[in-house]
Design a protein around this motif. Structure first.
Motif, short mmCIF file in Angstrom:
data_model
loop_
_atom_site.label_atom_id
_atom_site.label_comp_id
_atom_site.label_asym_id
_atom_site.label_seq_id
_atom_site.Cartn_x
_atom_site.Cartn_y
_atom_site.Cartn_z
N SER A 70 -29.50 37.76 60.67
CA SER A 70 -28.67 36.55 60.79
C SER A 70 -29.50 35.31 60.97
O SER A 70 -29.02 34.19 60.74
N PHE A 155 -22.48 39.90 67.85
CA PHE A 155 -22.65 38.59 67.21
C PHE A 155 -21.50 37.65 67.58
O PHE A 155 -21.72 36.49 67.95
N SER A 408 -27.62 30.36 54.90
CA SER A 408 -26.50 29.90 55.70
C SER A 408 -25.99 28.58 55.14
O SER A 408 -26.72 27.83 54.48
#
Length: 434
Positions: A70, A155, A408
């Motif tokens: 991530s 998360f 992202s």
């Protein structure tokens, strides 16, 4: 007309022309290229196992890899851990503060009659409290699913954003057998693991798109000698050919409720946007213009479509309101904007953007028109947005090799997913499966 089609459909040209070698079931390998400047330190302590023998997968390693991918977290290496707590009660806040660790995950795996049960805890070190204890269960072949679901919970608890580690992707790969090109539609976990061949083709396949319930995929295949649109059930393998018109049959995209497909057909002489009602089989023509209208994508409310058109002289993105037929231009920055995708909240437009001959992935705030270039490579295409709207996946080149990559939507996190061999392209990120 042929020249304009080539300009608007570079992926089609590339698929027809390319003939690179690729292992049919090659896994994709995650290569993190950048993350945020100050990722959150988190420790995923090795999970205990109360059964016999050795588990075929290390769940704690998969959870840590998900969080690392991530870009928002920096998992503590096992060799740096001062202890391996198995439950929240065994966590020493002092020891973990010495390491600068902000969160610790502990877990216990138990055998069940039909599989496994994971009980795991999330502990806030500086807050000195247990944030939660949760359980995830799965079948005997679902250890990776259990790990991804646990990572999703962790998360979301820390970031407030729903995790998407349990999602999957579909993509196209190509290899050469006996000197002849062959193509495969592949399905894999979003981290590239457990890749499987959905279907193999002797002719190009392109534009895969998931149905909103994650049960089907629509795509374009050239197996009939010309482009045709198919839908296929990913569980049963049952499929249906939806179009076989002369000319262009391309760019299928499901409506948010799954009842319709928007697509591009040139059966009336010019590429136009059509909508197919899947229950009745009725086609409705949505655009009427002498230019090329292509690459439709639904807005989340199902009331309008965004699409690419060169009606202004160069490819730009427009919005069509279905109830009225009104068409409005959305993009003005750059000499080429195409392949539009819309974020789940309907606020952000993602596209292939060209400026001064360089193709990149960019976003645009639909309300303000503000554009942000997300990628730095030169041949980026086929963006697909995660269902939580935090990341997108796209196809690009590394040298002369086609790879998949992700970024992202704020451009802070980037990673690539090169295949262990060969060439991959046309990724489609799945919806949530629940």
């Amino acid at each position: 007309m042929i020249k304009k089609l080539a300009t608007l459909l570079p992926v089609l040209v590339a698929l027809v022309a390319a003939s690179l070698s690729l292992g049919a079931r090659a896994q994709l390998v995650v290569d993190i290229t950048s993350g945020i400047d100050d990722p959150t330190p988190i420790a995923v302590s090795p999970f205990s196992w109360s059964g016999t023998g050795v588990l075929p997968e290390d769940i704690s390693d998969i959870v840590a890899a998900d969080l690392r991918r991530s870009g928002l977290f920096a998992p503590v290496p096992k060799e740096d851990m001062l202890s391996f707590p198995k439950s929240a009660d065994e966590v020493s806040f002092r020891d973990w503060r010495v390491l600068g660790t902000e969160y610790v995950v502990t877990g216990r795996i138990e055998p069940q009659a039909a599989g496994y049960l994971l009980t795991f805890d999330l502990v806030n070190i500086f807050g000195q409290n247990k944030m939660f204890t949760k359980q995830v269960s799965g079948g005997s072949r679902q250890l990776r699913d259990i790990a991804h679901r646990a990572a999703d919970e962790i998360f979301e608890a820390i970031t407030g954003i729903r995790g998407a580690f349990s999602t999957q992707m579909i993509y196209v790969q190509q290899n050469t057998r006996g000197g002849q090109p062959s193509y495969a539609l592949m399905q894999a976990d979003i981290d590239g693991a457990r890749a499987r061949e959905v279907r193999r083709f002797s002719a190009p396949v392109m534009s895969p798109m998931w149905s909103p319930d994650g049960q089907e995929v629509a795509y374009v295949s050239f197996e009939t000698g010309r482009p045709a649109i198919f839908r296929e059930n990913l569980r049963t393998g049952a499929r249906q050919q939806l179009t076989n018109f002369k000319g262009l049959n391309s760019s299928p995209t499901w409506s948010p409720d799954g009842s319709k497909l928007a697509m591009v057909l040139s059966k009336d002489g010019n590429p136009e946007i059509y909508v197919l009602d899947l229950s009745s089989g009725k086609f409705t023509r949505m655009t009427r213009h002498f230019s090329i209208d292509t690459e439709p994508n639904w807005m989340p409310d199902g009331k309008s479509l965004v699409f690419t058109s060169d009606r202004g002289g160069k490819p730009q993105i427009y919005q069509l309101t279905l109830a009225t037929g009104q068409v409005d231009r959305l993009t003005f920055d750059g000499d080429y904007n195409a392949r539009p995708r819309v974020s789940p909240d309907g606020k952000t437009l993602v596209m292939v953007h060209r400026n001064r001959g360089v193709f990149t992935i960019a976003t645009m705030d639909i309300n303000t028109g503000r554009m942000r270039v997300l990628t730095e490579t030169r041949l980026d295409e086929s963006p697909s947005i995660a269902p939580n709207g935090a990341m997108l996946m796209y196809a690009t080149k590394r040298g002369d090799k086609g790879i998949l990559a992700a970024v992202s939507l704020d451009a802070g996190v980037k990673y690539s997913l090169p295949s262990q061999s060969g060439d991959v392209r046309e990724p489609a990120w799945s919806p949530y499966f629940d």
